[in-house]
Design an enzyme around this catalytic site. Structure first.
Site, PDB file in Angstrom:
ATOM      1  N   ASP A   1      74.919  39.620  78.536  1.00  0.00           N
ATOM      2  CA  ASP A   1      74.095  40.655  77.895  1.00  0.00           C
ATOM      3  C   ASP A   1      74.394  42.054  78.442  1.00  0.00           C
ATOM      4  OD1 ASP A   1      72.156  41.540  76.108  1.00  0.00           O
ATOM      5  OD2 ASP A   1      70.542  41.315  77.564  1.00  0.00           O
TER       6      ASP A   1
ATOM      7  N   GLY B   1      75.865  46.411  74.414  1.00  0.00           N
ATOM      8  CA  GLY B   1      75.472  47.575  73.618  1.00  0.00           C
ATOM      9  C   GLY B   1      75.075  48.743  74.505  1.00  0.00           C
TER      10      GLY B   1
ATOM     11  N   HIS C   1      81.190  45.288  72.924  1.00  0.00           N
ATOM     12  CA  HIS C   1      81.523  43.875  72.710  1.00  0.00           C
ATOM     13  C   HIS C   1      82.987  43.610  73.064  1.00  0.00           C
ATOM     14  CE1 HIS C   1      77.598  43.243  71.197  1.00  0.00           C
ATOM     15  NE2 HIS C   1      77.768  43.950  70.094  1.00  0.00           N
TER      16      HIS C   1
ATOM     17  N   ASN D   1      70.762  36.412  66.719  1.00  0.00           N
ATOM     18  CA  ASN D   1      71.631  37.599  66.642  1.00  0.00           C
ATOM     19  C   ASN D   1      72.071  37.939  65.212  1.00  0.00           C
ATOM     20  OD1 ASN D   1      73.183  36.963  69.876  1.00  0.00           O
ATOM     21  ND2 ASN D   1      71.561  38.413  69.376  1.00  0.00           N
TER      22      ASN D   1
ATOM     23  N   SER E   1      65.700  34.185  76.554  1.00  0.00           N
ATOM     24  CA  SER E   1      66.210  34.437  75.194  1.00  0.00           C
ATOM     25  C   SER E   1      66.792  33.183  74.510  1.00  0.00           C
ATOM     26  CB  SER E   1      67.249  35.569  75.201  1.00  0.00           C
ATOM     27  OG  SER E   1      66.696  36.760  75.700  1.00  0.00           O
TER      28      SER E   1
END
Ligand code: IPE
Ligand code: IPE
Ligand code: MG
Length: 246
Positions: free
Chosen positions: A26, A29, A43, A74, A202
């Site tokens: 994670d 972004g 990414h 996602n 998550s």
């Protein structure tokens, strides 16, 4: 004497490594945003980190590495971001296939591959098939994976077996249930690492991580290095795993 000596590495006992390390990759972004770059650049950088860390895990002798690449949730992201992630996966897998023969890495995919493009799906299936003979290091890529989805599928499959008279509800054991999961045959993760600063699961490996040790760090995944992994391993080795005992 050199003016700037090499920074000392975190000490890890490489003879007592966790057998199975799982990573929630994670922070791609945010890594990109902090550099004024588009999220897709994050990414791409994250895919490179995956390559570095997977290679290092193989080198030091970690038997199983499981990474969370794309969750069942996602798909909520903008279509352009989803398709950029899928393109990267395709590029990485093509490269991985050519590396595989020499590195003897076995790949498995956890998650339902049917919503992927036929091309990507075939690539995943082909990678899984052609690497099945390798037993050195196993990399499990969680793609369109969700812990709840996995548990529901397992419950449905078991119910179907019962309805077909192949099994009976009262005989179901912990080990047998594990065999209905995407991770069938893989030992539970010993260590779950989450970079990117969020302290949550998550929907990752909900059943399998029952007794995993957790390691959270603010470092975003594209900045996660071999040294970061050594830190996580050292912390893991400092823990006392009691599994409910004393
Ligand atoms: C992880 O990074 C990659 C995927 C979930 C596909 P993110 O894209 O979630 O990065 P952040 O959390 O927004 O920084
Ligand atoms: C978890 O990260 C999924 C992957 C890393 C593939 P998310 O970025 O999707 O998780 P949330 O939304 O912060 O919980
Ligand atoms: Mg995220």
């Amino acid at each position: 004497m050199p003016l700037f000596g090499k920074k000392e590495e975190t000490k890890v006992d490489f003879s007592h490594l966790p057998r199975h390390v799982a990573i929630i990759m994670d922070g791609n972004g945010r890594w990109a945003k902090s550099r004024g770059l588009p999220r897709t650049a994050g990414h791409a950088a994250g895919a490179e980190t995956f390559r570095t860390i997977a290679t290092y895990c193989r080198e030091i002798g970690i038997s199983y590495l499981t990474v969370y690449a794309f969750s069942t949730e996602n798909w909520k992201r903008p279509a352009e971001e989803v398709s950029a992630i899928m393109k990267l996966l395709k590029k990485y897998l093509m490269e991985a296939i050519s590396d595989m023969e020499k590195e003897k890495v076995r790949f498995r995919f956890f998650g339902d591959l049917t919503p992927l493009t036929p091309e990507l799906r075939t690539l995943c299936e082909e990678t899984e098939r052609s690497s099945a003979k390798f037993d050195g290091c196993q990399v499990n890529i969680c793609l369109n994976y969700g812990g709840r989805d996995e548990l529901l599928r397992a419950a449905r499959a078991f119910a179907a077996d019962c309805a077909a008279g192949k099994d009976a509800p009262e005989s179901l054991t912990d080990g047998q249930f594990s065999g209905y999961l995407w991770s069938a045959g893989v030992p539970d993760p010993d260590l779950v690492i989450r970079p990117g600063g969020e302290v949550r699961i998550s929907n990752f490996l909900l059943w399998q991580s029952a007794y995993a040790e957790f390691y959270f760090t603010d470092v975003n995944w594209p900045d996660f290095s071999k040294e970061e992994l050594r830190r996580a391993l050292a912390v893991y080795q400092s823990r006392s795993r009691r599994f409910g005992g004393i």
